[in-house]
Write a protein that holds these residues in place. Structure first.
Motif, mmCIF file in Angstrom:
data_model
loop_
_atom_site.group_PDB
_atom_site.id
_atom_site.type_symbol
_atom_site.label_atom_id
_atom_site.label_comp_id
_atom_site.label_asym_id
_atom_site.label_seq_id
_atom_site.Cartn_x
_atom_site.Cartn_y
_atom_site.Cartn_z
ATOM 1 N N VAL A 374 0.821 -1.208 0.000
ATOM 2 C CA VAL A 374 0.000 0.000 0.000
ATOM 3 C C VAL A 374 0.856 1.259 0.000
ATOM 4 N N THR A 378 -1.500 7.024 2.269
ATOM 5 C CA THR A 378 -2.953 6.937 2.088
ATOM 6 C C THR A 378 -3.528 5.578 2.488
ATOM 7 N N THR A 380 -3.887 3.117 0.458
ATOM 8 C CA THR A 380 -4.513 2.488 -0.696
ATOM 9 C C THR A 380 -3.545 1.498 -1.352
ATOM 10 N N THR A 381 -4.092 0.406 -1.868
ATOM 11 C CA THR A 381 -3.268 -0.632 -2.482
ATOM 12 C C THR A 381 -2.684 -0.126 -3.797
#
Length: 548
Positions: A374, A378, A380-381
Motif C-alpha cells: 500500500v 494513504t 490504498t493498495t
C-alpha cells in the motif's frame, strides 16, 4: 478502435487452500504426534548425546508441566526462559503450553539493563535460565536485578541442583490435573511473548497464541514437505520465532525430529550434526551458511542426506545460494519472510522455485494469509510493480503487544492488517521483493537492533550531549552499528573504547556500537528532525583513522 489496456492488477494476494487451519492447542497437537509416532525420535541434543522418542518427549513435557504446577505456576502466569539452545528450552516451551502458562523468551545476549525491563514489563514469576553463556554470568545478573523485579519469585538454573529440585516436585502433582487444565484451554489463548520493537523506546512484547504459532510452524513445514521421516538441524536460536516456531513446531506438527547441534551457532558443529544424525533439513541466516561453506574442511562432511532447509533474516547472495543447492544438496531450500508480530512467516518460496525467485524475492503468500502493498501515506493498495508498505492479515497476526494497547493500535489497524514497516514490490506473479525499510531498524547478522533503545542508554554517558544511532553497511554482518555523537566538552572527546566499555555488561553484544563518529551537530530537516538517512549516506564507508 484499439481497446484500452487492462487495468493493472493490485498488489494483493490471498493464500487459498483446501486444507483447513489446525484448531489444536500446542499441547493437543503434540499429543497427536506422540500417539501417531511414539517410537520415532522427537528430539536429539548432539552435545550431550541425549535423545527422546516422541513417547519419551511427551512424558518429559508432562513431568515438567506437573513440576511447574507444584511450584505454584498456573494458567496465565508468565514463565521466562533465558537460555541458549538446549533440550530444557524445548521442554519449557511445550510444558508451559500444555498447562496454559505464557512462556516469555529472553534473548541469551541480554544484560542487566534489558533483563530487568523484560522481567518487570511481562511480570515473570518464575525464570528458567542457563548458568552462563560466553561472558555472561546469568546468576550474577539475576542477583543484580531481582530486587527491582517484584513479580519474580524464583529462578531455576539449567544444569544446577535447582533444576533437579524443580523436576522432583512433579511427583506431588497427579497427571489428571495436567489433563484437566489442558482440556480447558483454547487455541486462541496467549502462549508466548517475544520482545521486539519499533524505532522508538524499549522493546514491546509481541503476544502470540497457540493458533498463531502452531499453524505458522505447520504451514512452514508443510511448504518444505516435512513428514515423520525428516530430521531438522537447528543452529538458529530458539528465542527467535525462527527456532521455536519454524523449527520446533514446524517439526513436531509433522512428526519430524529436532536436532540441536550446539548451544549457539558453530559452523563445524552444525555440519557434524547434519552428518552424524543424517539430517534432511538445515536452517540458518545467510551468514551461517557462508560460515559453513567457508570451513577449510567443508568438503569432508557428508551432507548428502540434506534435501531442504530454510534461509531467512536477510537476502541470500546468488553465489551462496548456488553453493547451498549444489554442494550442500539442498535443492529444495526455501526463503522465508516474516516478523515476530506475524508468528513469523507470511511469505515463502516453494520447493520448485528457480534460483532467481530464491535470491531476488522472499516468496509468495502462504495459505490462509493475505498480503498487500500500500501507499504508506494513504493506505490504498498500489498496482503490482510499484513500491509501498507491505501489510499482512490472517491467523498469524499477533494478539497484540503485552499490556500496550496504544502501541498495538499503531501496528494493527482496525481491519486487522499488520503494518510491517517494510517497503516492498509485488511482482506480477505474486512474488514479493523487499526493497527497503520505512523504519530505521538495523539488521546485524540476523539480529534486529532498534536505534532508539541504544540511544536512550547512551544518553546516560557523562561525555555525551546528543547521540544518533544508525546502521551502515558491513561486509560480513550486513550492517553494523554506528553511534554519531556530539560530546559535552570538545576538549574531552569520547573514544570508541570508552563507549564500548560503558555498554559492556549492560547491552547485548550485537547492539554495542562498533563505530563512533564525533560531530559538532546533526543534519536536520526544516521541521527540526534529525536526518538519519543523511548520516547513513555520509558515513556508510569506513571512517578516517582519527574517527572524525
Amino acid at each position: 478502435m484499439t481497446p484500452p489496456p487492462p487495468a493493472p492488477q493490485p498488489s494483493y494476494a490471498h493464500g487459498t487452500s483446501t486444507t483447513p487451519l489446525l484448531g489444536d492447542t500446542v499441547g493437543a497437537n503434540l499429543a497427536r504426534a506422540v500417539a501417531a509416532h511414539p517410537d520415532r525420535e522427537a528430539l536429539v541434543d548432539v552435545p550431550s548425546g541425549r535423545r527422546w522418542t516422541y513417547a519419551e518427549f511427551g512424558a518429559a513435557v508432562d513431568e515438567l508441566a506437573r513440576a511447574l504446577l507444584a511450584r505454584g505456576v498456573t494458567r496465565g502466569d508468565r514463565v521466562g526462559i533465558w537460555a541458549v539452545n538446549c533440550p530444557e528450552w524445548v521442554l519449557v516451551q511445550y510444558a508451559t503450553a500444555r498447562i496454559g502458562v505464557i512462556m516469555v523468551n529472553v534473548n541469551p545476549a541480554y544484560r542487566a539493563h534489558e533483563l530487568e525491563y523484560v522481567l518487570r514489563q511481562s511480570g515473570i514469576t518464575l525464570l528458567v535460565a542457563s548458568l552462563a553463556h560466553k561472558s555472561s554470568d546469568y546468576r550474577a545478573i539475576v542477583e543484580e536485578v531481582r530486587g527491582r523485579c517484584p513479580a519474580l519469585r524464583e529462578t531455576v538454573y539449567i544444569g544446577d541442583p535447582s533444576w533437579d529440585a524443580l523436576t522432583a516436585g512433579a511427583a506431588s502433582v497427579p497427571q489428571e490435573r495436567v489433563d484437566a487444565l489442558a482440556a480447558e484451554l483454547s487455541c486462541d489463548d496467549p502462549v508466548n511473548i517475544q520482545y521486539t520493537s519499533g524505532t522508538t523506546g524499549f522493546p514491546k512484547g509481541a503476544t502470540l497464541s497457540h493458533h498463531n504459532i502452531l499453524n505458522n510452524g505447520y504451514w512452514v513445514g508443510r511448504t518444505v514437505g516435512y513428514t515423520e521421516q525428516d530430521r531438522v538441524c537447528l543452529p538458529v536460536p530458539f528465542y527467535h520465532c525462527f527456532g521455536m516456531v519454524m523449527g520446533n513446531l514446524g517439526a513436531t506438527s509433522h512428526g519430524a525430529c529436532v536436532v540441536i547441534p550446539a548451544p549457539s551457532f558453530e559452523p563445524a558443529a552444525t555440519l557434524e550434526a547434519v552428518q552424524r544424525e543424517r539430517c534432511t533439513s538445515l536452517y540458518g541466516v545467510p551468514t551461517m551458511f557462508i560460515a559453513e561453506l567457508n570451513l577449510p574442511d567443508f568438503a569432508s562432511y557428508d551432507l548428502t542426506t540434506l534435501r531442504t532447509g530454510i534461509m531467512a533474516g536477510s537476502p541470500c547472495p546468488v553465489e551462496v545460494m548456488k553453493r547451498v543447492v549444489a554442494e550442500m544438496h539442498m535443492e529444495q531450500v526455501s526463503i522465508c519472510y516474516g516478523m515476530t508480530e506475524t508468528s513469523p512467516v507470511s511469505l515463502q518460496t516453494r520447493m520448485d522455485d528457480d534460483l532467481g525467485h530464491r535470491t531476488a524475492t522472499v516468496g509468495r503468500v502462504l495459505p490462509h494469509i493475505e498480503v498487500k502493498v500500500v501507499d504508506p501515506v494513504t493506505g490504498t493498495t498500489v498496482p503490482r510493480g510499484a513500491a509501498g508498505e507491505l501489510r499482512t492479515r490472517g491467523y498469524s497476526v499477533m494478539l497484540g503487544y503485552w499490556e500496550e494497547p496504544e502501541k498495538t493500535a499503531e501496528a494493527i489497524d482496525p481491519g486487522r492488517w499488520m503494518h510491517t514497516g517494510d517497503l516492498a514490490v509485488m511482482r506480477e506473479d505474486g512474488y514479493v521483493e523487499i526493497v527497503g525499510r520505512i523504519k530505521d531498524m538495523i539488521i546485524r547478522g540476523g539480529e534486529n537492533i532498534y536505534p532508539r533503545e541504544v540511544e536512550e542508554f547512551l544518553y546516560g554517558h557523562r561525555k555525551i550531549a546528543d547521540v544518533q544511532v544508525v546502521g551502515v553497511p558491513h561486509e560480513r554482518y550486513g550492517e553494523e552499528v554506528l553511534a554519531c555523537v556530539v560530546v559535552r566538552d570538545a576538549a574531552d572527546p569520547l573514544t570508541l573504547e570508552e563507549l564500548r566499555a560503558y555498554c559492556d555488561g549492560q547491552l547485548a553484544h550485537y547492539k554495542v556500537p562498533s563505530r563512533l563518529q564525533l560531530l559538532d551537530s546533526f543534519p536536520m530537516t526544516v521541521s527540526g528532525k534529525v536526518r538519519k538517512v543523511e548520516l547513513r549516506e555520509r558515513f556508510g564507508v569506513p571512517p578516517e583513522p582519527d574517527g572524525r
